[in-house]
Scaffold this motif. Structure first.
Motif, mmCIF file in Angstrom:
data_model
loop_
_atom_site.group_PDB
_atom_site.id
_atom_site.type_symbol
_atom_site.label_atom_id
_atom_site.label_comp_id
_atom_site.label_asym_id
_atom_site.label_seq_id
_atom_site.Cartn_x
_atom_site.Cartn_y
_atom_site.Cartn_z
ATOM 1 N N LEU A 196 -4.635 77.912 60.165
ATOM 2 C CA LEU A 196 -3.803 78.446 60.765
ATOM 3 C C LEU A 196 -3.916 80.078 60.686
ATOM 4 N N PHE A 197 -3.807 80.892 61.903
ATOM 5 C CA PHE A 197 -3.894 82.493 61.766
ATOM 6 C C PHE A 197 -2.454 82.712 62.240
ATOM 7 N N VAL A 198 -1.935 83.544 61.520
ATOM 8 C CA VAL A 198 -0.576 84.397 62.197
ATOM 9 C C VAL A 198 -0.777 84.883 63.401
ATOM 10 N N GLY A 199 -0.057 84.768 64.320
ATOM 11 C CA GLY A 199 -0.330 85.160 65.757
ATOM 12 C C GLY A 199 -0.783 84.198 66.501
ATOM 13 N N ASP A 200 -1.708 83.193 65.952
ATOM 14 C CA ASP A 200 -2.266 82.097 66.870
ATOM 15 C C ASP A 200 -0.902 81.438 67.721
ATOM 16 N N LYS A 201 -1.361 81.167 69.117
ATOM 17 C CA LYS A 201 -0.248 80.389 69.924
ATOM 18 C C LYS A 201 -0.568 78.904 69.943
ATOM 19 N N LEU A 202 0.230 78.161 69.545
ATOM 20 C CA LEU A 202 0.115 76.662 69.441
ATOM 21 C C LEU A 202 0.703 76.041 70.626
ATOM 22 N N ALA A 203 0.048 75.100 71.345
ATOM 23 C CA ALA A 203 0.754 74.285 72.552
ATOM 24 C C ALA A 203 1.554 73.261 71.721
ATOM 25 N N ILE A 204 2.648 72.793 71.867
ATOM 26 C CA ILE A 204 3.694 71.782 71.345
ATOM 27 C C ILE A 204 3.398 70.911 72.187
ATOM 28 N N PRO A 205 2.951 69.497 71.624
ATOM 29 C CA PRO A 205 2.809 68.493 72.689
ATOM 30 C C PRO A 205 4.302 67.619 72.943
ATOM 31 N N GLN A 206 4.473 66.861 73.949
ATOM 32 C CA GLN A 206 5.835 66.389 74.314
ATOM 33 C C GLN A 206 6.173 65.297 72.939
ATOM 34 N N THR A 207 7.324 65.510 72.665
ATOM 35 C CA THR A 207 8.087 64.498 71.856
ATOM 36 C C THR A 207 8.873 63.505 72.428
ATOM 37 N N ILE A 208 9.521 62.557 71.336
ATOM 38 C CA ILE A 208 10.902 61.832 72.076
ATOM 39 C C ILE A 208 11.693 62.552 72.484
ATOM 40 N N THR A 209 12.596 61.834 73.500
ATOM 41 C CA THR A 209 13.957 62.693 73.750
ATOM 42 C C THR A 209 14.755 62.891 72.547
ATOM 43 N N ALA A 210 15.586 63.730 72.867
ATOM 44 C CA ALA A 210 17.080 64.053 72.070
ATOM 45 C C ALA A 210 17.882 62.601 71.809
ATOM 46 N N ALA A 257 10.241 75.120 74.351
ATOM 47 C CA ALA A 257 9.380 74.544 73.213
ATOM 48 C C ALA A 257 7.879 74.148 73.676
ATOM 49 N N THR A 258 7.422 74.727 74.643
ATOM 50 C CA THR A 258 5.930 74.343 74.945
ATOM 51 C C THR A 258 4.740 75.147 74.212
ATOM 52 N N THR A 259 5.281 76.290 73.676
ATOM 53 C CA THR A 259 4.200 77.020 72.861
ATOM 54 C C THR A 259 4.872 77.624 71.469
ATOM 55 N N TYR A 260 4.153 77.733 70.614
ATOM 56 C CA TYR A 260 4.795 78.294 69.380
ATOM 57 C C TYR A 260 3.801 79.322 68.766
ATOM 58 N N GLN A 261 4.185 80.557 68.314
ATOM 59 C CA GLN A 261 3.283 81.612 67.854
ATOM 60 C C GLN A 261 3.478 81.282 66.196
ATOM 61 N N VAL A 262 2.202 81.262 65.738
ATOM 62 C CA VAL A 262 2.217 80.893 64.231
ATOM 63 C C VAL A 262 2.581 82.052 63.297
ATOM 64 N N GLN A 263 3.485 81.678 62.580
ATOM 65 C CA GLN A 263 3.966 82.804 61.578
ATOM 66 C C GLN A 263 3.462 82.724 60.076
ATOM 67 N N ASN A 264 3.765 83.578 59.539
ATOM 68 C CA ASN A 264 3.251 83.793 58.048
ATOM 69 C C ASN A 264 3.911 82.497 57.181
ATOM 70 N N GLY A 265 3.128 81.710 56.458
ATOM 71 C CA GLY A 265 3.743 80.515 55.938
ATOM 72 C C GLY A 265 3.623 79.190 56.382
ATOM 73 N N ASP A 266 3.367 79.314 57.830
ATOM 74 C CA ASP A 266 3.311 78.237 58.507
ATOM 75 C C ASP A 266 2.332 77.083 58.349
ATOM 76 N N THR A 267 2.428 76.031 58.355
ATOM 77 C CA THR A 267 1.277 74.832 58.346
ATOM 78 C C THR A 267 1.625 73.900 59.605
ATOM 79 N N PHE A 268 0.542 73.130 59.857
ATOM 80 C CA PHE A 268 0.774 72.151 60.791
ATOM 81 C C PHE A 268 1.840 71.218 60.361
ATOM 82 N N TRP A 269 1.987 70.804 59.152
ATOM 83 C CA TRP A 269 3.165 70.015 58.758
ATOM 84 C C TRP A 269 4.480 70.468 58.981
#
Length: 200
Positions: free
Chosen positions: A67-81, A31-43
């Motif tokens: 955001l553009f479909v196909g963009d790759k976003l780096a997902i920052p670290q979050t809290i642990t499970a 979960a370090t990168t995410y490829q933007v898909q249709n309908g995605d928002t930052f929220w």
């Protein structure tokens, strides 16, 4: 010898094929990168991964919501499970019967305390903080924190994490019908949701 090498190649190829089948391609491993898909928002992405929208945008050097479909976003670290589970259990115990927005607000108070110099700097320490022999949160005192969180409490934590850093800075909440402290009622009120008053 030749047969042994062929077997090793066949087994290795099969193992790689099974690995490729079992790993979903919509999200990168770990979960370090995410490829933007249709309908995605930052929220929506922030809520799915439980990361702050502000942090997500800053990490990816984005100054607009575009955001553009196909963009790759780096997902920052979050809290642990484990931290998510603990926070969800607190929300479940503290805000049982409260509106969903109130559950998000309770989780937000804990996250705001982690950010504040007035409180410890991690979720577990904030939740288990003691003052004059009493825990800051009554579910820790009475053991209700040990009950499993329901789906709505878990969802509220994900939303609070996505919303983190965009609220009005609430550090406290209380029920005015049951509060006995004059000090807590003297704090500046930020909002009221259901039976809880939030303050800073």
């Amino acid at each position: 010898m030749k047969k042994t090498i062929l077997k090793l190649v066949a087994v290795s190829t099969l193992a790689l094929s099974l690995t490729a089948i079992s790993v979903p391609h919509t999200k990168a491993s770990a979960a370090t990168t995410y490829q933007v898909q249709n309908g995605d928002t930052f929220w929506l992405i922030g809520k799915e991964y439980g990361v702050s929208v502000k942090n997500l945008m800053a990490t990816n050097k984005k100054s607009s919501d575009l955001l553009f479909v196909g963009d790759k976003l780096a997902i920052p670290q979050t809290i642990t499970a484990e931290e998510k589970d603990l926070l969800a259990r607190l929300v479940h115990a503290e805000a049982k019967g409260e509106p969903y927005a109130g559950k998000v607000a309770v989780a937000t108070v804990v996250l705001n305390r982690v950010d504040s110099s007035l409180f410890p700097n991690d979720i577990k320490s904030v939740i288990y903080q003691k003052d004059q022999g009493y825990y800051a949160f009554s579910p820790v005192q009475d053991g209700a924190i040990n009950e499993p969180a329901d789906a709505e409490a878990k969802e509220a934590v994900q939303e609070a994490l996505a919303y983190h850093g965009m609220g009005n800075g609430s550090l406290y909440f209380y029920n005015p019908k049951t509060a006995t402290s004059d000090w807590i009622t003297s704090r500046a009120v930020t909002t009221t949701i259901g039976n809880h008053v939030f303050a800073k």
